[in-house]
Design an enzyme around this catalytic site. Sequence first.
Site, mmCIF file in Angstrom:
data_model
loop_
_atom_site.group_PDB
_atom_site.id
_atom_site.type_symbol
_atom_site.label_atom_id
_atom_site.label_comp_id
_atom_site.label_asym_id
_atom_site.label_seq_id
_atom_site.Cartn_x
_atom_site.Cartn_y
_atom_site.Cartn_z
ATOM 1 N N GLU A 40 -4.784 4.095 6.274
ATOM 2 C CA GLU A 40 -4.429 3.835 4.875
ATOM 3 C C GLU A 40 -4.828 4.986 3.948
ATOM 4 O O GLU A 40 -4.036 5.386 3.093
ATOM 5 C CB GLU A 40 -5.085 2.516 4.430
ATOM 6 C CG GLU A 40 -4.321 1.836 3.328
ATOM 7 C CD GLU A 40 -5.215 1.101 2.365
ATOM 8 O OE1 GLU A 40 -5.113 1.399 1.169
ATOM 9 O OE2 GLU A 40 -6.013 0.258 2.793
ATOM 10 N N SER A 42 -10.405 -0.534 3.343
ATOM 11 C CA SER A 42 -9.680 -0.699 4.606
ATOM 12 C C SER A 42 -9.226 0.669 5.099
ATOM 13 O O SER A 42 -8.554 1.390 4.367
ATOM 14 C CB SER A 42 -8.428 -1.552 4.403
ATOM 15 O OG SER A 42 -8.762 -2.822 3.926
ATOM 16 N N ARG A 92 0.838 -1.218 0.000
ATOM 17 C CA ARG A 92 0.000 0.000 0.000
ATOM 18 C C ARG A 92 0.871 1.267 0.000
ATOM 19 O O ARG A 92 0.569 2.241 0.694
ATOM 20 C CB ARG A 92 -0.922 0.029 1.229
ATOM 21 C CG ARG A 92 -1.965 -1.064 1.260
ATOM 22 C CD ARG A 92 -2.941 -0.948 0.089
ATOM 23 N NE ARG A 92 -4.110 -1.785 0.284
ATOM 24 C CZ ARG A 92 -4.172 -3.086 0.004
ATOM 25 N NH1 ARG A 92 -3.122 -3.699 -0.491
ATOM 26 N NH2 ARG A 92 -5.290 -3.748 0.202
HETATM 27 N N1 EPU Z 1 -10.517 -10.590 10.494
HETATM 28 C C1 EPU Z 1 -11.217 -10.666 11.664
HETATM 29 N N2 EPU Z 1 -12.218 -9.738 11.901
HETATM 30 C C2 EPU Z 1 -12.536 -8.786 10.973
HETATM 31 C C3 EPU Z 1 -11.813 -8.725 9.778
HETATM 32 C C4 EPU Z 1 -10.798 -9.647 9.554
HETATM 33 O O1 EPU Z 1 -10.973 -11.493 12.513
HETATM 34 O O2 EPU Z 1 -13.450 -8.014 11.246
HETATM 35 C C5 EPU Z 1 -9.501 -11.591 10.211
HETATM 36 C C6 EPU Z 1 -9.986 -12.562 9.157
HETATM 37 O O3 EPU Z 1 -10.665 -13.633 9.704
HETATM 38 C C7 EPU Z 1 -8.725 -13.000 8.482
HETATM 39 C C8 EPU Z 1 -7.810 -11.796 8.629
HETATM 40 O O4 EPU Z 1 -8.357 -10.973 9.639
HETATM 41 O O5 EPU Z 1 -8.149 -14.082 9.154
HETATM 42 C C9 EPU Z 1 -7.624 -11.050 7.354
HETATM 43 O O6 EPU Z 1 -8.894 -10.565 6.886
HETATM 44 P P1 EPU Z 1 -9.253 -10.438 5.342
HETATM 45 O O7 EPU Z 1 -8.834 -11.665 4.635
HETATM 46 O O8 EPU Z 1 -10.666 -10.016 5.236
HETATM 47 O O9 EPU Z 1 -8.296 -9.331 4.789
HETATM 48 P P2 EPU Z 1 -7.780 -7.986 5.437
HETATM 49 O O10 EPU Z 1 -6.375 -8.156 5.875
HETATM 50 O O11 EPU Z 1 -8.747 -7.528 6.464
HETATM 51 C C10 EPU Z 1 -6.828 -7.095 3.170
HETATM 52 C C11 EPU Z 1 -6.813 -5.789 2.420
HETATM 53 C C12 EPU Z 1 -8.131 -5.590 1.690
HETATM 54 C C13 EPU Z 1 -8.312 -6.732 0.719
HETATM 55 C C14 EPU Z 1 -8.319 -8.046 1.522
HETATM 56 C C15 EPU Z 1 -8.388 -9.241 0.624
HETATM 57 C C16 EPU Z 1 -5.371 -4.256 3.638
HETATM 58 C C17 EPU Z 1 -5.294 -3.066 4.518
HETATM 59 N N3 EPU Z 1 -6.607 -4.683 3.358
HETATM 60 O O12 EPU Z 1 -7.834 -6.983 4.164
HETATM 61 O O13 EPU Z 1 -8.003 -4.393 0.924
HETATM 62 O O14 EPU Z 1 -9.542 -6.620 0.013
HETATM 63 O O15 EPU Z 1 -7.081 -8.149 2.264
HETATM 64 O O16 EPU Z 1 -7.196 -9.410 -0.035
HETATM 65 O O17 EPU Z 1 -4.341 -4.757 3.213
HETATM 66 C C18 EPU Z 1 -8.425 -2.048 0.909
HETATM 67 O O18 EPU Z 1 -7.204 -1.881 0.846
HETATM 68 O O19 EPU Z 1 -9.227 -1.079 0.896
HETATM 69 C C19 EPU Z 1 -8.968 -3.391 1.030
HETATM 70 C C20 EPU Z 1 -10.255 -3.640 1.192
#
Ligand code: EPU
Length: 368
Positions: A364, A268, A194
């Site tokens: 972000e 995010s 990012r």
């Molecule tokens: N999790 C929780 N609770 C929540 C959200 C997430 O426990 O409320 C846990 C999930 O269970 C999972 C882990 O956190 O084990 C990661 O969650 P997720 O796979 O949903 O991805 P993320 O890390 O929350 C990132 C990106 C998103 C992207 C997704 C999918 C960043 C800051 N965010 O989210 O990007 O869509 O992966 O690849 O890197 C964005 O940048 O705007 C964005 C939406």
Amino acid sequence: MHRQFYRTKNRVATSAAAVKRYNRRAMSRLASLQFDYPLQRLNTFGIACKAHAFLPVDSVEVLRAMLADPALRDLPRLVLGGGSNLLLTGDFPGLVLHLCNKGIERAGEKADSVLVRCAAGERWDDLVQWTLSHGLGGLENLSLIPGSVGASPIQNIGAYGAELADCFHSLRAFDLVSGEVLKLDRDACRFGYRDSIFKHELRERAVILSVTFALPKSWHANLRYTELARELENGGLTQPTPQQVSDAVIAIRTRKLPDPEAIGNAGSFFKNPVVDVVTRDALLAAHPAMVSFPQPDGTFKLAAGWLIDQCGWKGKSIGPAGVYEKQALVLVNRGGASGQQILALASAIQDDVQQRFGVRLEAEPVIV
Ligand code: EPU
């Protein structure tokens, strides 16, 4: 007769009269300049505020004319694309440059890739769907990300195991200091998680005009992200096409992330924090269920969504600023929130996470 050539804004004219005509035309583009311009529909958080001055930009000539205008050139500037990674905390006292140039085209071929050039003002997902409808894979994991193509390199957009840098070839950007058009290749953009040079040295200096992508001729589905692989498996797709991968990504995103048309948000709100192995091991010992992902350089990415969720913030609100029910990493505008209210919520979350886990979350979106 000897023909004299004059270098004008960005092309060559054959007479002084042509130069004059050309410059007049460029200046007249500023007829589209507006004052006290409402920005609510131009930021996906839906924050109601105004720009002192607002200029739609569809060409380099408009930017050069702006720099030549003494009333405009010294104003603070904000470059706006789709407004999807932005938090406006009040009226903007300067000039908003709104990129609205259009056009997507094949721009050549390399031995192993097809080059596609896209104007900065195109919607990101329109580009993704254009490539898929032309039989080109590579961007499908990034389907449905809100925002414009010009904004995509700034934060090196990423999702479902892919990021923009994977398929990036080069970009053209207007340098607001020199008035020149720069060409930057992938190394020059210094992409990180990012992150890019446009958040550092070239912040507030470069206006991205177009981006060229190198899409692989020999395509393989990128199913590193378990949830995506599972989604395709459940649909019985063992050899998915790029379009089928895109459809699966869209299905997951639609389930987990709020549609900015329906509820204001900027995706995010926090980056996933990256910590060293000692910190991660200590945290894991105290919180055995903690989610973390090893990085190639030996560090670990923690799931900010999980950290926020553990602090009990999911689905909570402070006034009209809220934490999305299905994804704690996304802050939402439940209606009429100001940028300051969103910031106050963000800061309460940062403090809680820091107190409980000793990790400081970093926002972000660009905060203005
Ligand atoms: N999790 C929780 N609770 C929540 C959200 C997430 O426990 O409320 C846990 C999930 O269970 C999972 C882990 O956190 O084990 C990661 O969650 P997720 O796979 O949903 O991805 P993320 O890390 O929350 C990132 C990106 C998103 C992207 C997704 C999918 C960043 C800051 N965010 O989210 O990007 O869509 O992966 O690849 O890197 C964005 O940048 O705007 C964005 C939406």
